[in-house]
Design an enzyme around this catalytic site. Structure first.
Site, PDB file in Angstrom:
ATOM      1  N   ASP A  48       0.838  -1.200   0.000  1.00 25.58           N
ATOM      2  CA  ASP A  48       0.000   0.000   0.000  1.00 25.58           C
ATOM      3  C   ASP A  48       0.874   1.251   0.000  1.00 25.58           C
ATOM      4  O   ASP A  48       1.738   1.415   0.864  1.00 25.58           O
ATOM      5  CB  ASP A  48      -0.889  -0.008   1.245  1.00 25.58           C
ATOM      6  CG  ASP A  48      -1.815   1.194   1.319  1.00 25.58           C
ATOM      7  OD1 ASP A  48      -2.981   1.064   0.925  1.00 25.58           O
ATOM      8  OD2 ASP A  48      -1.360   2.264   1.776  1.00 25.58           O
ATOM      9  N   TYR A  53       2.556  10.079  -0.241  1.00 23.30           N
ATOM     10  CA  TYR A  53       3.698   9.581   0.524  1.00 23.30           C
ATOM     11  C   TYR A  53       5.025   9.945  -0.124  1.00 23.30           C
ATOM     12  O   TYR A  53       6.072   9.908   0.531  1.00 23.30           O
ATOM     13  CB  TYR A  53       3.638   8.058   0.693  1.00 23.30           C
ATOM     14  CG  TYR A  53       2.409   7.520   1.363  1.00 23.30           C
ATOM     15  CD1 TYR A  53       1.499   8.354   2.024  1.00 23.30           C
ATOM     16  CD2 TYR A  53       2.129   6.154   1.336  1.00 23.30           C
ATOM     17  CE1 TYR A  53       0.359   7.842   2.630  1.00 23.30           C
ATOM     18  CE2 TYR A  53       0.995   5.634   1.941  1.00 23.30           C
ATOM     19  CZ  TYR A  53       0.111   6.488   2.575  1.00 23.30           C
ATOM     20  OH  TYR A  53      -1.014   5.957   3.165  1.00 23.30           O
ATOM     21  N   LYS A  78      -3.048   5.892  -4.054  1.00 29.51           N
ATOM     22  CA  LYS A  78      -4.168   6.773  -3.727  1.00 29.51           C
ATOM     23  C   LYS A  78      -4.048   8.112  -4.441  1.00 29.51           C
ATOM     24  O   LYS A  78      -2.949   8.668  -4.580  1.00 29.51           O
ATOM     25  CB  LYS A  78      -4.222   7.006  -2.215  1.00 29.51           C
ATOM     26  CG  LYS A  78      -4.238   5.727  -1.401  1.00 29.51           C
ATOM     27  CD  LYS A  78      -4.210   5.999   0.088  1.00 29.51           C
ATOM     28  CE  LYS A  78      -3.907   4.722   0.855  1.00 29.51           C
ATOM     29  NZ  LYS A  78      -2.487   4.348   0.806  1.00 29.51           N
ATOM     30  N   HIS A 111      -7.838   9.516  -1.469  1.00 31.69           N
ATOM     31  CA  HIS A 111      -7.115   9.492  -0.194  1.00 31.69           C
ATOM     32  C   HIS A 111      -7.919  10.109   0.953  1.00 31.69           C
ATOM     33  O   HIS A 111      -7.808   9.683   2.101  1.00 31.69           O
ATOM     34  CB  HIS A 111      -5.766  10.206  -0.331  1.00 31.69           C
ATOM     35  CG  HIS A 111      -4.733   9.724   0.629  1.00 31.69           C
ATOM     36  ND1 HIS A 111      -3.386   9.824   0.409  1.00 31.69           N
ATOM     37  CD2 HIS A 111      -4.845   9.106   1.835  1.00 31.69           C
ATOM     38  CE1 HIS A 111      -2.725   9.313   1.432  1.00 31.69           C
ATOM     39  NE2 HIS A 111      -3.587   8.876   2.306  1.00 31.69           N
ATOM     40  N   SER A 149     -11.013   6.529   1.140  1.00 32.57           N
ATOM     41  CA  SER A 149     -10.241   6.475   2.378  1.00 32.57           C
ATOM     42  C   SER A 149     -10.609   7.682   3.234  1.00 32.57           C
ATOM     43  O   SER A 149     -10.803   8.780   2.709  1.00 32.57           O
ATOM     44  CB  SER A 149      -8.738   6.480   2.063  1.00 32.57           C
ATOM     45  OG  SER A 149      -7.968   6.419   3.249  1.00 32.57           O
ATOM     46  N   SER A 198      -2.594   2.430   9.958  1.00 33.27           N
ATOM     47  CA  SER A 198      -2.040   2.660  11.302  1.00 33.27           C
ATOM     48  C   SER A 198      -2.630   1.719  12.354  1.00 33.27           C
ATOM     49  O   SER A 198      -3.088   2.162  13.410  1.00 33.27           O
ATOM     50  CB  SER A 198      -2.247   4.114  11.735  1.00 33.27           C
ATOM     51  OG  SER A 198      -1.615   4.999  10.864  1.00 33.27           O
ATOM     52  N   PRO A 199      -2.637   0.405  12.113  1.00 32.97           N
ATOM     53  CA  PRO A 199      -3.180  -0.520  13.117  1.00 32.97           C
ATOM     54  C   PRO A 199      -2.364  -0.550  14.409  1.00 32.97           C
ATOM     55  O   PRO A 199      -2.829  -1.067  15.422  1.00 32.97           O
ATOM     56  CB  PRO A 199      -3.144  -1.876  12.405  1.00 32.97           C
ATOM     57  CG  PRO A 199      -2.074  -1.740  11.367  1.00 32.97           C
ATOM     58  CD  PRO A 199      -2.140  -0.312  10.921  1.00 32.97           C
ATOM     59  N   GLU A 249       8.463 -10.563  11.883  1.00 30.17           N
ATOM     60  CA  GLU A 249       7.674 -10.893  13.080  1.00 30.17           C
ATOM     61  C   GLU A 249       6.190 -10.634  12.854  1.00 30.17           C
ATOM     62  O   GLU A 249       5.332 -11.409  13.299  1.00 30.17           O
ATOM     63  CB  GLU A 249       8.182 -10.055  14.260  1.00 30.17           C
ATOM     64  CG  GLU A 249       7.540 -10.385  15.590  1.00 30.17           C
ATOM     65  CD  GLU A 249       8.114  -9.532  16.715  1.00 30.17           C
ATOM     66  OE1 GLU A 249       7.668  -8.379  16.868  1.00 30.17           O
ATOM     67  OE2 GLU A 249       9.013 -10.022  17.427  1.00 30.17           O
TER      68      GLU A 249
END
Length: 279
Positions: A48, A53, A78, A111, A149, A198-199, A249
Site C-alpha cells: 500500500d 507519501y 491513492k 485518499h 479512504s 495505522s493498526p 515478526e
C-alpha cells in the site's frame, strides 16, 4: 505466514490479500526500496502506497526488482486528497502509474474527502466529480478496484447516492481503542471491505500496558496482537515497519484471540495517547 496470501473478495470478485504492507511515513529512496523488498521476501503480497507519501517510485522499483510476477503482487495507491476535479484526478492517476512504472494498479483510492489543509471541510459536490473520474479509471482496466479512504458516513452516503459503480473499499484509521464504529458499520453494511491504516497507531499503541498484558498471554508482540485484532473483525490491516526483524515478526499471526480477550480489547479506549485522528 499463510494468512498473508489468504484473501478477502471484493464486490467485483477481485481477491485482495488479507494483510497489506503499509508505506506511510517511510522515506523515499533506499529506505522504502529495502523495506518493500524485505516485506515481499517475508511473504507479503499486498503493498500500500500513495501519491502523497512521495515514495511511489521507490515502491515500484522494489516490486520490479523482487523477482515476483507482477500478477502475484497486489498494489494500492491513492489519489492526492487535494485533487477535487474530474480532469485533475485523471491526471494524478497517470502520474502515479508513471511514478510506479506499472501498467495498472490493483486498487485506487480517493485518499480523503477533503484536502489535508482543510480537514473536515465539505467537498460533497467535488467528490461526486472525483468519483466519476475513479469510475472512468476503473472502466479503463488500469485499476482493478476502486475505493475511498477517510470517508465518514456522510461522505460515504454522498458517493453512494451519485455513483454508477459503488466503492469496493474504505480505508480508515483503525486500531485497538479507536475503531470508528459508525464509519466501519456503514461501510460494511454497504459491502465495502474496510482496511485499517495505522493498526499500531503509528507506534503509540506499543506502550499500552493493558494491550501488552494480553499480548504476553499469547506470547506474541503488541504489534502481532494489533494486526490479529483487525483480522478478527474482518478488517484488513496495513502494518508498517522498516526493521527486517519487525517485518518478519508481523507475519507470524497463527494464533487466535479468544472471545473473552477480544471483548476486553473492544472495550479499551484512549490506548495510544499522542496519536492524531482525522476529522
Amino acid at each position: 505466514m499463510q494468512i498473508l496470501t489468504e484473501t478477502f473478495e471484493l464486490t467485483n470478485g477481485v481477491q485482495i490479500p488479507k494483510v497489506g504492507f503499509g508505506t506511510w511515513q517511510v522515506p523515499a529512496g533506499e529506505t522504502t526500496v529495502t523495506a518493500v523488498k524485505d516485506a515481499l521476501k517475508a511473504g507479503y503480497r499486498h503493498i500500500d502506497t500513495a501519491w502523497q507519501y512521495g515514495n511511489e517510485a521507490s515502491v515500484g522499483t522494489a516490486i520490479r526488482n523482487s523477482g515476483i510476477a507482477r500478477a502475484d503482487i497486489f498494489v494500492t495507491t491513492k489519489l492526492p486528497a487535494k485533487s477535487k476535479t474530474y480532469s485533475e484526478s485523471l491526471h494524478y492517476f497517470e502520474e502515479s502509474l508513471q511514478n510506479l512504472s506499472l501498467d495498472y494498479v490493483d486498487l485506487y483510492l480517493i485518499h480523503a474527502p477533503w484536502p489535508w489543509n482543510e480537514m473536515g471541510a465539505d467537498y460533497s459536490k467535488e467528490n461526486v466529480e472525483v468519483w466519476r473520474a475513479m469510475e472512468t479509471i476503473y472502466k479503463s482496466g488500469r485499476a482493478k478496484a476502486i475505493g475511498i479512504s477517510n470517508f465518514n458516513v456522510q461522505d460515504q452516503q454522498n458517493i453512494l447516492a451519485h455513483c454508477e459503480i459503488a466503492p469496493m473499499v474504505n480505508q480508515l484509521q483503525y486500531y485497538i481503542g479507536y475503531t470508528e464504529p459508525q464509519n466501519v458499520k456503514f461501510a460494511q453494511n454497504n459491502e465495502m471491505l474496510v482496511e485499517a491504516f495505522s493498526p499500531l497507531a503509528t507506534g503509540f499503541l506499543l506502550n499500552n500496558q493493558q494491550v501488552k498484558a494480553i499480548a504476553e498471554h499469547y506470547k506474541v508482540s503488541v504489534a502481532q496482537l494489533a494486526i490479529k485484532y483487525c483480522l478478527s473483525h474482518d478488517i484488513l490491516p496495513l502494518p508498517k515497519a522498516i526493521n527486517p526483524q519487525h517485518i518478519a515478526e508481523n507475519t507470524k499471526l497463527d494464533f487466535e484471540i479468544s472471545a473473552v480477550d477480544l471483548a476486553k480489547l473492544d472495550q479499551l479506549t484512549d490506548t495510544a495517547p499522542g496519536e492524531e485522528h482525522n476529522a
